[in-house]
Design a protein around this motif. Structure first.
Motif, PDB file in Angstrom:
ATOM      1  N   GLN A 116     -15.287  -0.701   9.641  1.00 44.62           N
ATOM      2  CA  GLN A 116     -14.491  -0.806  10.854  1.00 44.62           C
ATOM      3  C   GLN A 116     -13.903   0.534  10.875  1.00 44.62           C
ATOM      4  OE1 GLN A 116     -12.164  -4.251  10.088  1.00 44.62           O
ATOM      5  NE2 GLN A 116     -10.474  -3.160   9.468  1.00 44.62           N
ATOM      6  N   MET A 131     -12.503   1.776   7.174  1.00 39.49           N
ATOM      7  CA  MET A 131     -12.459   0.903   5.981  1.00 39.49           C
ATOM      8  C   MET A 131     -13.680   0.531   5.710  1.00 39.49           C
ATOM      9  SD  MET A 131     -10.831  -2.893   5.357  1.00 39.49           S
ATOM     10  CE  MET A 131     -11.357  -3.690   4.033  1.00 39.49           C
ATOM     11  N   GLU A 182     -10.687   2.432  13.291  1.00 44.98           N
ATOM     12  CA  GLU A 182      -9.741   2.179  14.551  1.00 44.98           C
ATOM     13  C   GLU A 182      -8.668   3.496  14.751  1.00 44.98           C
ATOM     14  OE1 GLU A 182      -7.161  -1.012  14.668  1.00 44.98           O
ATOM     15  OE2 GLU A 182      -5.964  -0.607  12.808  1.00 44.98           O
ATOM     16  N   TYR A 197      -4.068   9.001   3.787  1.00 45.21           N
ATOM     17  CA  TYR A 197      -4.657   8.988   2.417  1.00 45.21           C
ATOM     18  C   TYR A 197      -6.076   8.986   2.546  1.00 45.21           C
ATOM     19  CZ  TYR A 197      -3.907   4.305   3.917  1.00 45.21           C
ATOM     20  OH  TYR A 197      -3.947   2.998   4.399  1.00 45.21           O
ATOM     21  N   LEU A 210       6.477  -5.255  16.534  1.00 45.81           N
ATOM     22  CA  LEU A 210       5.181  -4.582  16.801  1.00 45.81           C
ATOM     23  C   LEU A 210       4.980  -4.736  18.389  1.00 45.81           C
ATOM     24  CD1 LEU A 210       2.730  -5.405  13.601  1.00 45.81           C
ATOM     25  CD2 LEU A 210       3.781  -3.189  14.629  1.00 45.81           C
ATOM     26  N   ARG A 247      -7.933   5.503  11.097  1.00 45.31           N
ATOM     27  CA  ARG A 247      -8.026   4.232   9.923  1.00 45.31           C
ATOM     28  C   ARG A 247      -9.544   3.991   9.893  1.00 45.31           C
ATOM     29  NH1 ARG A 247      -3.420   3.191   7.967  1.00 45.31           N
ATOM     30  NH2 ARG A 247      -1.550   3.100   9.100  1.00 45.31           N
ATOM     31  N   GLU A 251       3.736   0.877  14.431  1.00 42.81           N
ATOM     32  CA  GLU A 251       3.117   0.404  13.001  1.00 42.81           C
ATOM     33  C   GLU A 251       4.015   1.265  11.919  1.00 42.81           C
ATOM     34  OE1 GLU A 251      -1.320   0.644  11.870  1.00 42.81           O
ATOM     35  OE2 GLU A 251      -0.384   2.462  11.261  1.00 42.81           O
ATOM     36  N   ASP A 277      -4.655  -1.358   2.977  1.00 38.21           N
ATOM     37  CA  ASP A 277      -5.472  -1.791   4.138  1.00 38.21           C
ATOM     38  C   ASP A 277      -4.109  -2.184   5.252  1.00 38.21           C
ATOM     39  OD1 ASP A 277      -6.952  -2.859   6.172  1.00 38.21           O
ATOM     40  OD2 ASP A 277      -7.768  -4.472   4.750  1.00 38.21           O
ATOM     41  N   ILE A 278      -3.911  -1.149   5.948  1.00 39.58           N
ATOM     42  CA  ILE A 278      -2.595  -1.253   6.694  1.00 39.58           C
ATOM     43  C   ILE A 278      -2.972  -2.224   7.802  1.00 39.58           C
ATOM     44  CG2 ILE A 278      -0.933  -0.385   8.211  1.00 39.58           C
ATOM     45  CD1 ILE A 278      -0.635   0.270   4.964  1.00 39.58           C
ATOM     46  N   THR A 279      -4.309  -1.733   8.634  1.00 36.89           N
ATOM     47  CA  THR A 279      -4.757  -2.625   9.503  1.00 36.89           C
ATOM     48  C   THR A 279      -4.590  -4.071   9.287  1.00 36.89           C
ATOM     49  OG1 THR A 279      -6.285  -0.911   9.757  1.00 36.89           O
ATOM     50  CG2 THR A 279      -6.998  -2.810  10.952  1.00 36.89           C
ATOM     51  N   ARG A 280      -4.875  -4.499   8.235  1.00 34.82           N
ATOM     52  CA  ARG A 280      -5.059  -6.161   7.880  1.00 34.82           C
ATOM     53  C   ARG A 280      -3.668  -6.418   7.985  1.00 34.82           C
ATOM     54  NH1 ARG A 280      -8.251  -8.820   3.824  1.00 34.82           N
ATOM     55  NH2 ARG A 280      -7.362 -10.819   3.206  1.00 34.82           N
ATOM     56  N   LYS A 281      -2.813  -5.645   7.163  1.00 39.91           N
ATOM     57  CA  LYS A 281      -1.352  -6.042   7.581  1.00 39.91           C
ATOM     58  C   LYS A 281      -0.763  -6.255   8.856  1.00 39.91           C
ATOM     59  CE  LYS A 281       2.186  -7.061   5.115  1.00 39.91           C
ATOM     60  NZ  LYS A 281       2.321  -8.055   4.195  1.00 39.91           N
ATOM     61  N   ARG A 282      -1.354  -5.206   9.689  1.00 43.20           N
ATOM     62  CA  ARG A 282      -0.796  -5.052  10.905  1.00 43.20           C
ATOM     63  C   ARG A 282      -1.448  -6.299  11.810  1.00 43.20           C
ATOM     64  NH1 ARG A 282      -2.846  -0.821  12.760  1.00 43.20           N
ATOM     65  NH2 ARG A 282      -4.327  -1.716  13.919  1.00 43.20           N
ATOM     66  N   LYS A 283      -2.639  -6.734  11.634  1.00 39.97           N
ATOM     67  CA  LYS A 283      -3.096  -7.950  12.174  1.00 39.97           C
ATOM     68  C   LYS A 283      -2.494  -9.073  11.915  1.00 39.97           C
ATOM     69  CE  LYS A 283      -7.448  -6.040  13.090  1.00 39.97           C
ATOM     70  NZ  LYS A 283      -9.106  -5.876  12.579  1.00 39.97           N
ATOM     71  N   ALA A 289      -9.819   1.668   2.099  1.00 45.11           N
ATOM     72  CA  ALA A 289      -9.461   1.871   3.412  1.00 45.11           C
ATOM     73  C   ALA A 289      -8.774   3.513   3.303  1.00 45.11           C
ATOM     74  CB  ALA A 289      -8.110   1.262   3.715  1.00 45.11           C
TER      75      ALA A 289
END
Lengths: 377, 601
Positions: free
Chosen positions: A298, A277, A300, A260, A377, A275, A310, B561-567, A268
């Motif tokens: 940021q 943001m 990644e 997206y 994870l 990814r 993930e 904001d998947i990064t945040r969720k993953r963190k 984001a």
């Protein structure tokens, strides 16, 4: 191009709010309305970095309070989005709104530009709980807003928050039923979280706020599942419920771990496996966009196995779960080779069910979804 | 150049911990010009950071200084001693190389348990004692009271005691003069065949093993062929010298002198402390009276959190042992914890220091099990086996007699706390021996007690009961029979061998109940219910249940904001880092020490 690499969805963020509620941890700007014009201008410039219009299937304008913009600025924003992100004829275009910020004029503007869905932050119908959440609307603003939207736009979603300090299961039950009376196509139920750094978090750390116990939170979550299912809603993601055919297509992109675009402060994006943001600071965002820089906070890019994990964790949140074949195609990993032992263990505990083709959360699995994801994870 | 025997004085400073020993030693160095004011820093003799941090000395480091007195130049060799109860064997080692000792007593704290213990140790070695009252410049000093205590407890005449302040540099000359005047010169015979006592060693990565020795008779020379008398190993002295205070080379050490030598020894295990060095070509007839190496009495398991770190842990342990031969380790295998090592220590402080060094020097994540003492078991077949781990206890049917080490423990404490302490000792199976009053306000209390009862938290308890004024010292008496059993812990139906403890049968129910309760608080909730049980053999004596997680879902996804969720998930997962997985259960490091915690509550 597969949808997990090439975006067919776009998120646009508008940070302005009349008031910054104590629990909210989104990129929000309150009391700086003089920035609105500059911001919409900057957003237009960021969209222009696409170079050419990118057709999409879904657009989601979130906030903040996008409908807090003045009508001329709102119109400008909608026009820019249409220019750069032309929506497919059968596309979905959502916008978030607070009940008090909607009026017939703004709804007409939204409808005229092609918005198909309005997500209203009702949160609660109890004056005291609204106060505790620092919401500035009255319970009666919600039906008025829904009515207003219905005049021109087909789909209404209501956001509700449970687990507010002082809230009882009965309070929550009444909120759910009151929301159902407004006949929304979609309901999202969010458990209140104490996000680090928010005023609510500080009050909790300082002992002024006592979070609800786990038993109450569980009872509320279960009540939402019971009441909404009985009303004909599908529980299609851990916190989202929709009437058949009325799921939020845009949010399903996130849970599929598909790609997206993202524009605006704090937005984001997930494009070609990367990814990114944007900065969460509105001033900084405007300055950097005008300077021709990328307003990034940021970025990644995960290695393939982490990306696969993930994907697994995200897709498990869906009622449809993880389909083995699709998973393999999207991630390149065999689901059982990746997490077979854990999945079997969770299946034995009754937290997931596995029919061979597909793995999905059971009802008790949904209740502990985060603990379960952490293990995967 | 050797110093004539009559101008040599070899001495130690014996003191209770914190009575100012290291500061006084530093003043000696400053006063005699061994170090300059610029080099003067607190506690030159404590090499290791940890020792400096904790204000205690573990490793002995001898130092040679020169002092002019009445027109003569004297060589004074100070042989440092550790001040903690865990290291009394090492004190003994130092004293064997001396003719005298400074008995240092804090003018405010007065006579303490280790003062008494070390004083008697010095008397056993027939040393001349120079009593010194330290910190006399403190406004709270109670000089006369403390002198009276010394007279009562140690039979020291007040007139003999010198008064000094290491910190302020008061009375240092008087102490140095007393060392020369009161302590006799070494009795050695310069013309006899060489006999030198090995009293310590350390490993230097460039020089190999550096041996500390005191020449008793004869002379040791560079390039001399020497023989270690216990094993007959013959070596050549490659380099030698004295600590002044840094290593300073010389060509020979005469009778009475103290210094170091190197002889291409690669491993400290090749040098036995207490051994006698003699001339290989003209050997002495008999070795010196040596002394026994201390035997570790406290053991605990040390396991890497990641099993693949096993070899790295072995290397780290080997490195530590290079400089500490009193520490032992043996590989062991636990069903729950995988591969690790059974480590032996002199005492609890020793254990703590080793653990801190390991964590400081290596990046290893470690889990350690609760400490236990050694046990002796007489089997039905008439064999005696020594057990250093509860896991090794044979089935009850094979045990004829279970024996545990007993100690004689002395407490020195304010008399008003005697009642509390006696009660505490009674709860710990203590046998009262005697009380002795040093003054109306302070007393010595002597008990016999199982070592296992003191290694957990007795020291902390003593400090809390006496508001910090009580001190203790103990010596091992030997093994005595006792009605002991192994208490097992089952987590989710699986015995976690590393949680087993050995307890007295009469205490088993109480300890079992407390332990499972404690563990209930230490182990996080899981996605399933966990039963924690205590058992003796197949009999369950206590049970607690950890309810499963019922709700753990925070829903909002921040605009993609998947990064945040993953963190967030990663954070939940990271909490498990220092944990050991036993079956399906994640057990945190703290749980393995639960048995250690205070019995309160």
């Amino acid at each position: 191009m597969p949808p997990w690499l090439h975006p067919r969805a776009a998120y646009v963020h508008v940070p302005f709010c009349a008031h910054h509620c104590g629990y909210c941890d989104f990129a929000v700007t309150a009391g700086q309305d003089q920035l609105m014009t500059l911001y919409v201008e900057a957003l237009g410039q960021e969209l222009a970095t696409l170079s050419e219009p990118c057709p999409v299937d879904t657009v989601f304008i979130g906030g903040g309070t996008p409908t807090y913009l003045t009508p001329p600025l709102l119109e400008r924003l909608l026009a820019e989005i249409r220019r750069w992100l032309p929506l497919h004829a059968s596309g979905e275009w959502s916008i978030e709104a607070t009940p008090e910020s909607l009026d017939a004029g703004k709804v007409a503007l939204l409808a005229d530009h092609g918005v198909t869905r309005v997500s209203i932050g009702a949160q609660s119908f109890h004056p005291q709980l609204l106060q505790r959440l620092e919401r500035i609307h009255n319970p009666d603003d919600v039906p008025r807003a829904v009515e207003c939207v219905r005049e021109r736009i087909a789909q209404v979603s209501l956001d509700l928050i449970f687990g507010v300090p002082g809230q009882s299961v009965d309070d929550w039950d009444r909120d759910l039923r009151r929301a159902l009376r407004l006949q929304p196509e979609h309901v999202a139920t969010y458990g209140l979280t104490y996000e680090k750094g928010t005023p609510l978090w500080k009050r909790w750390q300082g002992g002024q706020v006592q979070p609800l116990g786990e038993d109450d939170e569980l009872a509320m979550y279960c009540r939402a599942m019971d009441v909404l299912s009985a009303a004909g809603f599908e529980h299609y993601e851990v916190s989202n419920f929709a009437r058949p055919g009325r799921r939020c297509r845009h949010n399903q992109v996130y849970w599929a771990n598909h790609a997206y675009f993202g524009f605006g402060v704090g937005a984001a994006r997930y494009v070609q496996g990367r990814r990114e943001m944007n900065t969460r600071d509105t001033h900084g965002y405007i300055r950097r966009v005008f300077a021709g820089e990328k307003p990034l906070l940021q970025a990644e890019e995960l290695p393939p196995e982490e990306r696969a994990r993930e994907t697994l964790a995200l897709q498990l949140r869906r009622a449809d779960g993880v389909r083995r074949g699709e998973f393999q195609e999207q991630t390149g990993f065999d689901l059982d080779a990746l997490a077979g032992a854990k999945l079997r263990q969770h299946a034995e505990l009754g937290l997931i069910e596995d029919n061979g083709a597909c793995v999905r959360l059971t009802r008790s699995g949904k209740c502990v979804a985060d603990a379960l994801m952490a293990e995967l994870l | 150049m050797t110093t004539p025997t009559k101008n040599i004085r070899n001495f130690s400073i014996i003191a209770h911990i914190d009575h100012g020993k290291s500061t006084l030693a530093d003043q000696f160095l400053l006063k005699t010009g061994a170090i300059t004011q610029r080099e003067f820093r607190a506690q030159v003799l404590d090499d290791m950071d940890l020792e400096r941090e904790r204000g205690i000395t573990i490793q002995m480091h001898p130092v040679t200084i020169y002092y002019e007195f009445q027109g003569q130049r004297y060589e004074l060799n100070l042989i440092d001693t550790p001040g903690h109860v865990d290291f009394s064997y090492e004190v003994s080692r130092s004293l064997a190389a001396c003719e005298g000792a400074i008995l240092l007593v804090d003018a405010f704290q007065g006579v303490q348990a280790q003062t008494v213990a070390n004083f008697y140790l010095a008397l056993e070695h027939d040393l001349t004692i120079v009593p010194v009252l330290n910190k006399i410049d403190m406004p709270i000093a109670r000089t006369d009271d403390v002198l009276a205590e010394m007279q009562q407890a140690l039979n020291v005449e007040p007139a003999e005691a010198l008064r000094a302040s290491g910190k302020a540099g008061i009375g240092i000359d008087e102490v140095l003069q007393a060392i020369v005047a009161r302590i006799p010169p070494p009795p050695g015979k310069p013309d006899d065949p060489l006999r030198a006592l090995v009293f310590n060693s350390h490993f230097d990565s460039y020089k190999g093993v550096v041996v500390y020795a005191r020449v008793m008779d004869g002379t040791m020379r560079k390039v001399q062929k020497i023989r270690l008398m216990s094993g007959g190993t013959e070596l050549e002295v490659i380099d030698m010298g004295q600590f002044r205070p840094t290593m300073t080379a010389c060509n020979e050490l005469g009778a009475g002198q103290v210094g170091y030598f190197m002889a291409q020894i690669k491993n400290i295990d090749d040098v036995r402390i207490g051994d006698t060095v003699t001339d290989a070509l003209a050997p002495a007839a008999a070795p010196l009276e040596g002394y026994k190496e201390p035997q570790p009495m406290v053991f605990s398991g040390l396991y890497p959190v990641n099993n693949r770190d096993f070899e790295a842990l072995r290397e780290a342990l080997a490195k530590l042992r290079l400089n500490d031969s009193s520490f032992t380790y043996m590989p062991e295998n636990s069903e729950g914890l995988g591969f690790g090592f059974r480590c032996g220590f002199l005492g609890l402080l020793h254990r703590e220091i080793i653990q801190q060094r390991l964590e400081r020097d290596s990046e290893l994540e470690l889990v350690q099990t609760a400490p236990n003492t050694t046990y002796e078991i007489l089997t039905r077949k008439g064999e005696i086996i020594v057990i250093d781990s509860p896991q090794k206890v044979p089935d009850a049917g094979q045990v004829e007699e279970f024996r545990e080490p007993f100690v004689k423990i002395s407490f020195l404490l304010p008399s008003e706390n005697i009642g509390d302490l006696m009660q505490m000792c009674a709860e710990r199976r203590g046998i009262f021996i005697r009380t002795e009053y040093l003054s109306p306000k302070r007393a010595i209390l002597v008990y016999e007690m199982p070592l296992s009862e003191i290694i957990f938290d007795l020291y902390d308890k003593l400090k809390s009961v006496t508001h910090g004024y009580g001190t203790m010292d103990y010596e091992i008496l030997g093994y005595r029979p006792a009605d002991l059993v192994r208490l097992d812990i089952l987590v989710a139906g699986k015995r976690v061998d590393a949680l087993s403890i050995i307890v007295h049968r009469a205490d088993a129910d109480r300890r079992g109940r407390k332990l499972v309760k404690k563990l209930r608080g230490e182990i996080d909730r899981h996605l399933f219910e966990i039963a924690i049980q205590a058992a003796i053999g197949s009999r369950i004596i206590a049970r607690e249940t950890i309810a499963p997680i019922k709700k753990n879902v925070t829903a909002k996804c921040y605009g993609g904001d998947i990064t945040r969720k993953r963190k967030l998930w990663a954070k939940q997962a990271a909490g498990k880092k220092r944990m050991k997985q036993v079956g399906q259960v994640e057990i945190p490091q703290e749980a393995f020490l639960a048995v250690l915690e205070s019995d309160e509550g």
